[in-house]
Design an enzyme around this catalytic site. Structure first.
Site, PDB file in Angstrom:
ATOM      1  N   GLY A   8       0.849  -1.208   0.000  1.00 53.52           N
ATOM      2  CA  GLY A   8       0.000   0.000   0.000  1.00 53.52           C
ATOM      3  C   GLY A   8       0.869   1.238   0.000  1.00 53.52           C
ATOM      4  N   THR A  90     -14.835   3.234   4.764  1.00 58.83           N
ATOM      5  CA  THR A  90     -16.129   2.870   5.342  1.00 58.83           C
ATOM      6  C   THR A  90     -16.883   2.010   4.339  1.00 58.83           C
ATOM      7  OG1 THR A  90     -16.152   4.954   6.547  1.00 58.83           O
ATOM      8  CG2 THR A  90     -18.257   3.830   6.314  1.00 58.83           C
ATOM      9  N   LEU A 159       0.471  10.133  11.968  1.00 61.59           N
ATOM     10  CA  LEU A 159       0.865  11.331  11.227  1.00 61.59           C
ATOM     11  C   LEU A 159      -0.368  12.069  10.713  1.00 61.59           C
ATOM     12  CD1 LEU A 159       0.495  11.033   7.886  1.00 61.59           C
ATOM     13  CD2 LEU A 159       2.450   9.542   8.154  1.00 61.59           C
ATOM     14  N   CYS A 272      -9.764  10.218   7.830  1.00 60.62           N
ATOM     15  CA  CYS A 272      -9.761   9.427   9.067  1.00 60.62           C
ATOM     16  C   CYS A 272     -10.878   9.730  10.051  1.00 60.62           C
ATOM     17  CB  CYS A 272      -8.422   9.603   9.777  1.00 60.62           C
ATOM     18  SG  CYS A 272      -7.092   8.799   8.890  1.00 60.62           S
TER      19      CYS A 272
HETATM   20  C1  UDX Z   1      -4.380   5.090   5.300  1.00 60.11           C
HETATM   21  C2  UDX Z   1      -4.536   3.888   6.196  1.00 60.11           C
HETATM   22  O1  UDX Z   1      -3.845   2.819   5.706  1.00 60.11           O
HETATM   23  C3  UDX Z   1      -5.968   3.699   6.454  1.00 60.11           C
HETATM   24  O2  UDX Z   1      -6.221   2.587   7.192  1.00 60.11           O
HETATM   25  C4  UDX Z   1      -6.347   4.898   7.199  1.00 60.11           C
HETATM   26  O3  UDX Z   1      -7.510   4.761   7.864  1.00 60.11           O
HETATM   27  C5  UDX Z   1      -6.328   6.042   6.247  1.00 60.11           C
HETATM   28  O4  UDX Z   1      -5.036   6.206   5.831  1.00 60.11           O
HETATM   29  P1  UDX Z   1      -4.098   5.864   2.980  1.00 60.11           P
HETATM   30  O5  UDX Z   1      -2.636   5.606   2.916  1.00 60.11           O
HETATM   31  O6  UDX Z   1      -4.560   7.262   3.218  1.00 60.11           O
HETATM   32  O7  UDX Z   1      -4.722   4.908   4.062  1.00 60.11           O
HETATM   33  O8  UDX Z   1      -4.891   5.237   1.802  1.00 60.11           O
HETATM   34  P2  UDX Z   1      -4.594   5.338   0.268  1.00 60.11           P
HETATM   35  O9  UDX Z   1      -3.882   6.593  -0.047  1.00 60.11           O
HETATM   36  O10 UDX Z   1      -5.869   4.998  -0.392  1.00 60.11           O
HETATM   37  O11 UDX Z   1      -3.519   4.158   0.041  1.00 60.11           O
HETATM   38  C6  UDX Z   1      -3.791   2.819   0.078  1.00 60.11           C
HETATM   39  C7  UDX Z   1      -3.054   2.156  -1.083  1.00 60.11           C
HETATM   40  O12 UDX Z   1      -3.179   0.733  -0.988  1.00 60.11           O
HETATM   41  C8  UDX Z   1      -3.576   2.541  -2.461  1.00 60.11           C
HETATM   42  O13 UDX Z   1      -2.530   3.104  -3.223  1.00 60.11           O
HETATM   43  C9  UDX Z   1      -4.073   1.217  -3.063  1.00 60.11           C
HETATM   44  O14 UDX Z   1      -3.856   1.124  -4.446  1.00 60.11           O
HETATM   45  C10 UDX Z   1      -3.250   0.209  -2.292  1.00 60.11           C
HETATM   46  N1  UDX Z   1      -3.825  -1.143  -2.274  1.00 60.11           N
HETATM   47  C11 UDX Z   1      -5.100  -1.328  -1.881  1.00 60.11           C
HETATM   48  C12 UDX Z   1      -3.033  -2.230  -2.629  1.00 60.11           C
HETATM   49  O15 UDX Z   1      -1.882  -2.065  -2.998  1.00 60.11           O
HETATM   50  N2  UDX Z   1      -3.566  -3.489  -2.557  1.00 60.11           N
HETATM   51  C13 UDX Z   1      -4.854  -3.712  -2.187  1.00 60.11           C
HETATM   52  O16 UDX Z   1      -5.289  -4.859  -2.164  1.00 60.11           O
HETATM   53  C14 UDX Z   1      -5.642  -2.596  -1.837  1.00 60.11           C
HETATM   54  C1  UDX Z   2      -5.682  13.153  11.643  1.00 60.15           C
HETATM   55  C2  UDX Z   2      -4.919  13.009  12.970  1.00 60.15           C
HETATM   56  O1  UDX Z   2      -4.495  14.310  13.409  1.00 60.15           O
HETATM   57  C3  UDX Z   2      -3.726  12.090  12.786  1.00 60.15           C
HETATM   58  O2  UDX Z   2      -3.073  11.877  14.044  1.00 60.15           O
HETATM   59  C4  UDX Z   2      -4.204  10.753  12.233  1.00 60.15           C
HETATM   60  O3  UDX Z   2      -3.097   9.888  11.999  1.00 60.15           O
HETATM   61  C5  UDX Z   2      -4.968  10.953  10.948  1.00 60.15           C
HETATM   62  O4  UDX Z   2      -6.061  11.862  11.163  1.00 60.15           O
HETATM   63  P1  UDX Z   2      -5.372  14.551   9.422  1.00 60.15           P
HETATM   64  O5  UDX Z   2      -6.765  14.125   9.126  1.00 60.15           O
HETATM   65  O6  UDX Z   2      -4.330  14.374   8.382  1.00 60.15           O
HETATM   66  O7  UDX Z   2      -4.828  13.803  10.720  1.00 60.15           O
HETATM   67  O8  UDX Z   2      -5.375  16.124   9.788  1.00 60.15           O
HETATM   68  P2  UDX Z   2      -5.720  16.982  11.092  1.00 60.15           P
HETATM   69  O9  UDX Z   2      -4.664  17.994  11.222  1.00 60.15           O
HETATM   70  O10 UDX Z   2      -5.992  16.161  12.276  1.00 60.15           O
HETATM   71  O11 UDX Z   2      -7.040  17.771  10.642  1.00 60.15           O
HETATM   72  C6  UDX Z   2      -8.271  17.103  10.436  1.00 60.15           C
HETATM   73  C7  UDX Z   2      -9.360  18.094  10.117  1.00 60.15           C
HETATM   74  O12 UDX Z   2      -9.704  18.865  11.251  1.00 60.15           O
HETATM   75  C8  UDX Z   2      -8.997  19.100   9.027  1.00 60.15           C
HETATM   76  O13 UDX Z   2     -10.108  19.292   8.181  1.00 60.15           O
HETATM   77  C9  UDX Z   2      -8.695  20.349   9.806  1.00 60.15           C
HETATM   78  O14 UDX Z   2      -8.880  21.517   9.053  1.00 60.15           O
HETATM   79  C10 UDX Z   2      -9.697  20.249  10.936  1.00 60.15           C
HETATM   80  N1  UDX Z   2      -9.334  20.992  12.149  1.00 60.15           N
HETATM   81  C11 UDX Z   2      -8.205  20.674  12.844  1.00 60.15           C
HETATM   82  C12 UDX Z   2     -10.193  21.994  12.622  1.00 60.15           C
HETATM   83  O15 UDX Z   2     -11.220  22.284  12.024  1.00 60.15           O
HETATM   84  N2  UDX Z   2      -9.865  22.652  13.799  1.00 60.15           N
HETATM   85  C13 UDX Z   2      -8.732  22.348  14.514  1.00 60.15           C
HETATM   86  O16 UDX Z   2      -8.511  22.978  15.566  1.00 60.15           O
HETATM   87  C14 UDX Z   2      -7.876  21.328  14.014  1.00 60.15           C
END
Ligand code: UDX
Ligand code: UDX
Length: 455
Positions: A8, A90, A159, A272
């Site tokens: 992935g 989801t 992250l 997330c």
């Molecule tokens: C991540 C975490 O892994 C997920 O559980 C979390 O909740 C959200 O962030 P993320 O890296 O953001 O996921 O997802 P995405 O950018 O969609 O990357 C997943 C990758 O896995 C894709 O590039 C997809 O092509 C790959 N994949 C999926 C495989 O290589 N094999 C599969 O069978 C399914």
């Molecule tokens: C989040 C978690 O922070 C990270 O630890 C986890 O691994 C993945 O999900 P991410 O979704 O990348 O990370 O960004 P984050 O900085 O948490 O922001 C999430 C959303 O909340 C954004 O839309 C941001 O604009 C919003 N946000 C954040 C607010 O509206 N108010 C705030 O005070 C902080």
């Protein structure tokens, strides 16, 4: 240990493995993905995702000990440690649709590992998963009757996008969950030794597998809960003349509350928060914990409400009709410094504006390709424009939906001059100087603040 494989190459797998490869030149790291285009982009040193500082980290190790490939079976066979980073969206169908995690990719990967593993390996769950997924994975691993031992660890990634590189370089903590058995403890120790190359040991926490799996869901639920809490108060502020930023400062200086994640906004987005909370709700429901489920579901309900009421306020303040009016949306990414638009509040806002038959023009420095894809079904109701000045030209209103720094530095006098009058500005991120904009002639509406109106 010599070989790591990561299945992935997305927002999590790519940056995390690039950092491990950079920090551990003696470990060979191979990242695989089904998506050939993604792999080609990573392999060329031009990551398929926008993330500040990422390309430099990738290039520092690319070809030395960092490799990208579509040959997952080979990478599995060669690896000592396998990270599973496939997406777990989801579910959109069947039982738990709209709430539960869709584990089909994850399970396929587990079967693939079993099929191609010819020696003992550590399998690390990095994807965010429902608590006790490791158990299901182990059942699959034990179903083959083979002699290979696959030890499952949970090592969730915390992250945040936009700051992924600093988060990986200096994380608040690394969490490693393993079984309290001899092989479990040994595996935990091996993974700990990788992170300890650049992360102080006191920041590396070890727990049992279930605590680790659940911690990720709970950390995201708590973070999102703070945003929904302050957003609920923002509506109260607008109704009473209190100012939500003053409130955040006042409560955030209490060291027990703390200042972070109290920024009121048009709503949280990202791949997330919503997904993980709904997953938590689903788990609680399936365990019969109705009050727990209802409690956490409110965090999502409040977030949906915040987005809907933003559109309602736009319509109400623009004389109850925006049909045919050009509205420039500044920012489509779910937060600044990313091109990611998954669950971005801009999606709901733009759809709401289009439903009112406004002529929506979307601008964003890095997210326009994703925006085009996500809103393809709206056809000509939305247009896309890289240049924010061109987007604003002839508009009745601006809506700032992402806190890109560049929007703070725009020449608003120039923008105002080119807009229809009265000109409206809706700041969904409270990131602009409202008094100054009002002085230029704008009618300014922000989140949790009094309106600055000339009308
Ligand atoms: C991540 C975490 O892994 C997920 O559980 C979390 O909740 C959200 O962030 P993320 O890296 O953001 O996921 O997802 P995405 O950018 O969609 O990357 C997943 C990758 O896995 C894709 O590039 C997809 O092509 C790959 N994949 C999926 C495989 O290589 N094999 C599969 O069978 C399914
Ligand atoms: C989040 C978690 O922070 C990270 O630890 C986890 O691994 C993945 O999900 P991410 O979704 O990348 O990370 O960004 P984050 O900085 O948490 O922001 C999430 C959303 O909340 C954004 O839309 C941001 O604009 C919003 N946000 C954040 C607010 O509206 N108010 C705030 O005070 C902080």
């Amino acid at each position: 240990m010599k070989n790591i494989c990561c299945i992935g190459a997305g927002y999590v797998g790519g940056p995390t493995m690039a950092m491990i490869a950079k920090q551990c030149p003696d470990i060979r790291v191979t990242v695989t993905d089904l998506d050939e285009k993604r792999i080609a982009a990573w392999g060329a040193g031009t990551p398929p995702i926008y993330e500040p500082g990422l390309a430099e980290v990738v290039r520092s190790a690319l070809g030395r000990n960092l490799f990208f490939s579509t040959d997952t079976p080979k990478a599995i066979a060669e690896a000592d440690v396998i990270f599973v980073c496939v997406n777990t969206p989801t579910k959109t169908f069947g039982q738990g649709a709209g709430r539960a995690s869709d584990l089909q990719y994850f399970e396929k990967v587990a079967r693939q590992i079993l099929q191609h593993a010819t020696s003992d390996k550590i399998v690390v769950e990095k994807s965010t998963l429902p608590v006790r997924t490791a158990e299901a994975m182990e059942r699959i691993f034990h179903s083959g009757g083979g002699s290979v031992h696959l030890e499952v660890l949970s090592n969730p990634e915390f992250l945040a996008e936009g700051t992924a590189i600093t988060d990986l370089e200096r994380p608040d903590r690394v969490l490693i969950g393993g079984h309290e058995t001899a092989t479990g403890r040994a595996a935990r120790h091996q993974l700990l030794e990788i992170y300890a190359r650049w992360i102080p040991r006191e920041r590396i926490l070890t727990t049992n597998v279930w605590s680790s799996e659940l911690s990720k869901l709970v950390a995201n639920a708590f973070l999102a809960q703070r945003i929904s809490s302050i957003n609920s108060i923002s509506e109260l502020c607008e109704a009473t003349g209190a100012d939500v930023e003053e409130l955040s400062r006042a409560i955030g200086t209490d060291s027990r509350i703390g200042p972070k994640f109290l920024q009121a906004s048009v709503g949280f987005g990202g791949s997330c928060f919503k997904k993980d909370i709904l997953n938590l709700v689903y788990i609680a429901e399936t365990l019969g914990l109705r009050e727990v489920a209802a409690y956490w579901e409110q965090v999502v309900t409040m977030n949906d409400h915040q987005q809907a009421r933003f559109v309602r306020q736009m319509v109400a303040s623009m004389f109850n009709t925006i049909a045919g009016k050009r509205i420039a949306v500044l920012g489509f990414a779910f937060k600044a410094d990313t091109g990611d638009t998954r669950e971005s509040p801009a999606l709901a806002v733009c759809r709401g504006l289009a439903a009112e038959r406004a002529a929506v023009v979307i601008s964003d420095p890095h997210a326009l390709d994703n925006a085009r894809r996500e809103l393809a079904d709206l056809g000509p109701a939305v247009a896309f424009e890289t240049d924010p000045y061109a987007a604003a030209s002839g508009a009745h209103a601006l809506a700032v939906l992402t806190d890109w720094k560049l929007y703070r530095d725009l020449d608003f006098a120039r923008i105002f001059a080119g807009m229809e009058k009265p000109a409206f500005l809706f700041d969904g991120r409270n990131c602009l100087d409202h008094a100054a904009l009002h002085a230029l002639g704008f009618n300014v509406y922000a989140i949790g603040k009094r309106a600055w109106s000339h009308l």
